[in-house]
Design an enzyme around this catalytic site. Structure first.
Site, PDB file in Angstrom:
ATOM      1  N   GLU A   5       0.863  -1.191   0.000  1.00 53.11           N
ATOM      2  CA  GLU A   5       0.000   0.000   0.000  1.00 53.11           C
ATOM      3  C   GLU A   5       0.898   1.238   0.000  1.00 53.11           C
ATOM      4  O   GLU A   5       2.087   1.139   0.309  1.00 53.11           O
ATOM      5  CB  GLU A   5      -0.884  -0.001   1.256  1.00 53.11           C
ATOM      6  CG  GLU A   5      -1.835  -1.183   1.268  1.00 53.11           C
ATOM      7  CD  GLU A   5      -2.803  -1.169   2.441  1.00 53.11           C
ATOM      8  OE1 GLU A   5      -2.722  -0.237   3.266  1.00 53.11           O
ATOM      9  OE2 GLU A   5      -3.626  -2.081   2.497  1.00 53.11           O
ATOM     10  N   GLU A  62       9.420  -7.448  -4.269  1.00 55.38           N
ATOM     11  CA  GLU A  62       9.326  -8.734  -3.545  1.00 55.38           C
ATOM     12  C   GLU A  62      10.296  -8.784  -2.360  1.00 55.38           C
ATOM     13  O   GLU A  62      10.867  -9.831  -2.044  1.00 55.38           O
ATOM     14  CB  GLU A  62       9.473  -9.912  -4.502  1.00 55.38           C
ATOM     15  CG  GLU A  62       8.397  -9.845  -5.576  1.00 55.38           C
ATOM     16  CD  GLU A  62       7.981 -11.169  -6.158  1.00 55.38           C
ATOM     17  OE1 GLU A  62       8.374 -12.209  -5.610  1.00 55.38           O
ATOM     18  OE2 GLU A  62       7.245 -11.150  -7.161  1.00 55.38           O
TER      19      GLU A  62
HETATM   20  N1  CAA Z   1       6.218 -17.429   6.762  1.00 61.62           N
HETATM   21  C1  CAA Z   1       5.142 -17.532   7.587  1.00 61.62           C
HETATM   22  N2  CAA Z   1       4.856 -16.627   8.530  1.00 61.62           N
HETATM   23  C2  CAA Z   1       5.686 -15.590   8.673  1.00 61.62           C
HETATM   24  C3  CAA Z   1       6.836 -15.427   7.880  1.00 61.62           C
HETATM   25  C4  CAA Z   1       7.099 -16.409   6.900  1.00 61.62           C
HETATM   26  N3  CAA Z   1       8.161 -16.324   6.088  1.00 61.62           N
HETATM   27  N4  CAA Z   1       7.456 -14.303   8.245  1.00 61.62           N
HETATM   28  C5  CAA Z   1       6.748 -13.791   9.260  1.00 61.62           C
HETATM   29  N5  CAA Z   1       5.676 -14.567   9.508  1.00 61.62           N
HETATM   30  C6  CAA Z   1       4.645 -14.360  10.537  1.00 61.62           C
HETATM   31  C7  CAA Z   1       5.289 -14.304  11.915  1.00 61.62           C
HETATM   32  O1  CAA Z   1       5.441 -15.601  12.461  1.00 61.62           O
HETATM   33  C8  CAA Z   1       4.310 -13.438  12.682  1.00 61.62           C
HETATM   34  O2  CAA Z   1       3.199 -14.219  13.116  1.00 61.62           O
HETATM   35  P1  CAA Z   1       3.098 -14.730  14.681  1.00 61.62           P
HETATM   36  O3  CAA Z   1       3.013 -13.469  15.485  1.00 61.62           O
HETATM   37  O4  CAA Z   1       1.856 -15.553  14.695  1.00 61.62           O
HETATM   38  O5  CAA Z   1       4.346 -15.499  14.945  1.00 61.62           O
HETATM   39  C9  CAA Z   1       3.794 -12.471  11.633  1.00 61.62           C
HETATM   40  O6  CAA Z   1       4.061 -13.076  10.358  1.00 61.62           O
HETATM   41  C10 CAA Z   1       4.473 -11.123  11.676  1.00 61.62           C
HETATM   42  O7  CAA Z   1       5.869 -11.386  11.535  1.00 61.62           O
HETATM   43  P2  CAA Z   1       6.977 -10.497  12.229  1.00 61.62           P
HETATM   44  O8  CAA Z   1       6.601 -10.246  13.665  1.00 61.62           O
HETATM   45  O9  CAA Z   1       8.284 -11.119  11.950  1.00 61.62           O
HETATM   46  O10 CAA Z   1       6.784  -9.134  11.434  1.00 61.62           O
HETATM   47  P3  CAA Z   1       7.794  -7.973  11.152  1.00 61.62           P
HETATM   48  O11 CAA Z   1       6.955  -6.777  10.917  1.00 61.62           O
HETATM   49  O12 CAA Z   1       8.837  -7.881  12.228  1.00 61.62           O
HETATM   50  O13 CAA Z   1       8.576  -8.409   9.830  1.00 61.62           O
HETATM   51  C11 CAA Z   1       8.766  -8.730   7.461  1.00 61.62           C
HETATM   52  C12 CAA Z   1       7.905  -8.897   8.719  1.00 61.62           C
HETATM   53  C13 CAA Z   1       9.607  -9.957   7.301  1.00 61.62           C
HETATM   54  C14 CAA Z   1       9.647  -7.519   7.490  1.00 61.62           C
HETATM   55  C15 CAA Z   1       7.716  -8.568   6.358  1.00 61.62           C
HETATM   56  O14 CAA Z   1       6.945  -7.406   6.596  1.00 61.62           O
HETATM   57  C16 CAA Z   1       8.276  -8.541   4.961  1.00 61.62           C
HETATM   58  O15 CAA Z   1       8.655  -9.573   4.415  1.00 61.62           O
HETATM   59  N6  CAA Z   1       8.276  -7.346   4.348  1.00 61.62           N
HETATM   60  C17 CAA Z   1       8.591  -7.228   2.933  1.00 61.62           C
HETATM   61  C18 CAA Z   1       7.320  -7.201   2.147  1.00 61.62           C
HETATM   62  C19 CAA Z   1       7.544  -7.578   0.711  1.00 61.62           C
HETATM   63  O16 CAA Z   1       8.359  -8.432   0.373  1.00 61.62           O
HETATM   64  N7  CAA Z   1       6.754  -6.968  -0.158  1.00 61.62           N
HETATM   65  C20 CAA Z   1       6.789  -7.297  -1.550  1.00 61.62           C
HETATM   66  C21 CAA Z   1       5.464  -6.944  -2.153  1.00 61.62           C
HETATM   67  S1  CAA Z   1       4.880  -8.090  -3.317  1.00 61.62           S
HETATM   68  C22 CAA Z   1       5.568  -7.660  -4.791  1.00 61.62           C
HETATM   69  O17 CAA Z   1       6.521  -6.923  -4.876  1.00 61.62           O
HETATM   70  C23 CAA Z   1       4.959  -8.378  -5.921  1.00 61.62           C
HETATM   71  C24 CAA Z   1       5.077  -7.677  -7.213  1.00 61.62           C
HETATM   72  O18 CAA Z   1       4.078  -7.212  -7.743  1.00 61.62           O
HETATM   73  C25 CAA Z   1       6.376  -7.679  -7.953  1.00 61.62           C
END
Ligand code: CAA
Length: 379
Positions: free
Chosen positions: A127, A362
């Protein structure tokens, strides 16, 4: 450890390589320059079964092992990055999400059409105010009887304009902090509008859309997984699809290598060809070594996925290394071309611009480092 591809993998690689050379490369630059979505190419590649490679045969797909799919993305990425990201999002995110988390009815409804290329899928997490910090999304899904009413704005959606359906993430009233839910949203849902197409540095044949949702009524049966499970669904899908972004980075790196070698062998300077100059030889050696290292990390992540072993750390490592390498490699390939490399006449200029997206979408390189370090410090 066996570095030899299987006969089936070699066949897939050769088939897509031929398609890339004969169909994609001849029109790639024109599509890019004219900012034209490669609709006809998608129809053609669908006939080869490429759009169904992450869908099981029982749902009309052509599911192969993950490495075969990755080899296909690598070949497509060598030809045209815009085309590979369109396919990667459709297969690695949209189809994969429904196949992994969908009900039988959702699979029956969406997968056969997507696998045959009759429909195209997108993945809508980001978003305007929630990119890397993805759990902070503001889009809301309010339950009203047998529908959810969706309101919000989603951005940076590859295939967002052309897609027939999207995996879209929003927060329900029950979702706790950092939790959200996943929905399969049909593009023709009333209240869903494409509000903007981003003007980008590169990847011009792959439009990136913003979508607004105004009281979009989505049937409850289009909830993917359970309420609150969307967080895990989004991040698990991204764990998977990052191998694909690594593969397209390897493809671009290979193209840069091919172009650099071709140019160095033909261009004359200082009484020899560029290929006779040690400064150029060293650059080409660095390009080739980085490309091969990126390829091996990518293939390893794919093989772990195939074996059903943990692969998320390796997927992030492959994406981090390959995308950063693609940028350095495109820089070197352009440098070898000198002034011509800075001109639109030569493809390295496009490679240089396209590669920049790989270390952002991603999951930025910083997010990959965060994911990798969390695994290492937990282990
Ligand atoms: N698999 C399953 N669950 C996961 C996970 C994974 N790989 N990573 C985190 N989770 C779960 C955690 O277990 C947690 O749940 P619980 O509380 O039940 O344990 C929940 O998700 C939140 O996780 P965190 O507390 O670790 O969250 P965070 O805010 O500290 O970090 C992050 C999360 C890893 C930074 C995540 O926000 C992230 O990956 N950000 C990047 C987003 C991204 O890649 N965006 C790309 C957009 S899509 C795109 O680009 C497509 C396109 O069109 C080209």
């Amino acid at each position: 450890m066996d570095f030899e591809l299987t006969e089936e993998q070699k066949l897939v690689q050769q088939m897509v390589r031929d398609f890339a050379n004969n169909e994609i490369i001849p029109q790639g630059k024109a599509l890019e320059d004219q900012h034209e979505f490669p609709k006809e190419l998608l129809k053609k590649i669908a006939k080869l079964g490429i759009l169904g490679m992450t869908v099981p045969t029982e749902f009309g797909g052509t599911q192969t092992d993950e490495l075969s799919f990755i080899l296909a993305l690598e070949e497509i990425g060598r030809a045209l990055s815009s085309f590979s990201v369109i396919i990667s999002v459709h297969c690695s995110l949209f189809c994969y999400a429904i196949n992994t988390f969908g009900t039988l009815s959702q699979k029956d409804t969406y997968l056969p059409l997507a696998a045959s290329g009759q429909t195209l899928g997108a993945f809508s997490l980001t978003e305007p105010d929630a990119g890397s910090d993805a759990t902070q999304l503001k889009t809301r899904a309010k339950r009203d009887g047998d529908v959810y009413v969706l309101n919000g704005t989603k951005s940076w959606i590859t295939n967002g304009r052309e897609a027939d359906a999207l995996i879209l993430f929003a927060k329900t009233e029950k979702d706790e902090k950092k939790k959200f839910s996943a929905f399969i949203v049909d593009k023709n849902t009333p209240g869903l509008h494409v509000t903007r197409i981003e003007e980008k540095l590169g990847l011009h044949a792959s439009p990136t859309a913003e979508i607004s949702l105004e009281d979009c009524r989505i049937p409850t049966e289009n909830l993917l997984g359970k309420e609150g499970q969307g967080t895990a669904i989004a991040f698990q899908c991204l764990d998977h699809s990052r191998i694909g972004i690594a593969a397209q980075s390897v493809g671009l790196a290979q193209r840069a290598l091919d172009e650099a070698v071709k140019y160095a062998k033909n261009r004359e300077a200082f009484g020899t060809t560029l290929s006779g100059l040690q400064a150029i030889q060293f650059m080409i050696s660095d390009i080739a070594t980085q490309t091969e290292a990126a390829r091996l990390l990518t293939h390893k992540a794919a093989l772990l996925f195939n074996k059903g072993k943990p692969f998320a750390k390796e997927s992030s490592m492959a994406k981090l290394f390959a995308s950063e390498a693609a940028n350095k490699i495109a820089y070197l390939a352009l440098q070898i071309h000198g002034g011509y490399g800075y001109s639109r006449e030569y493809i390295v200029e496009q490679l240089f611009r396209d590669a920049r997206a790989f270390s952002i979408y991603e999951g930025t390189s910083e997010i990959q480092r965060l994911v990798i370090s969390r695994y290492l410090l937990k282990e």
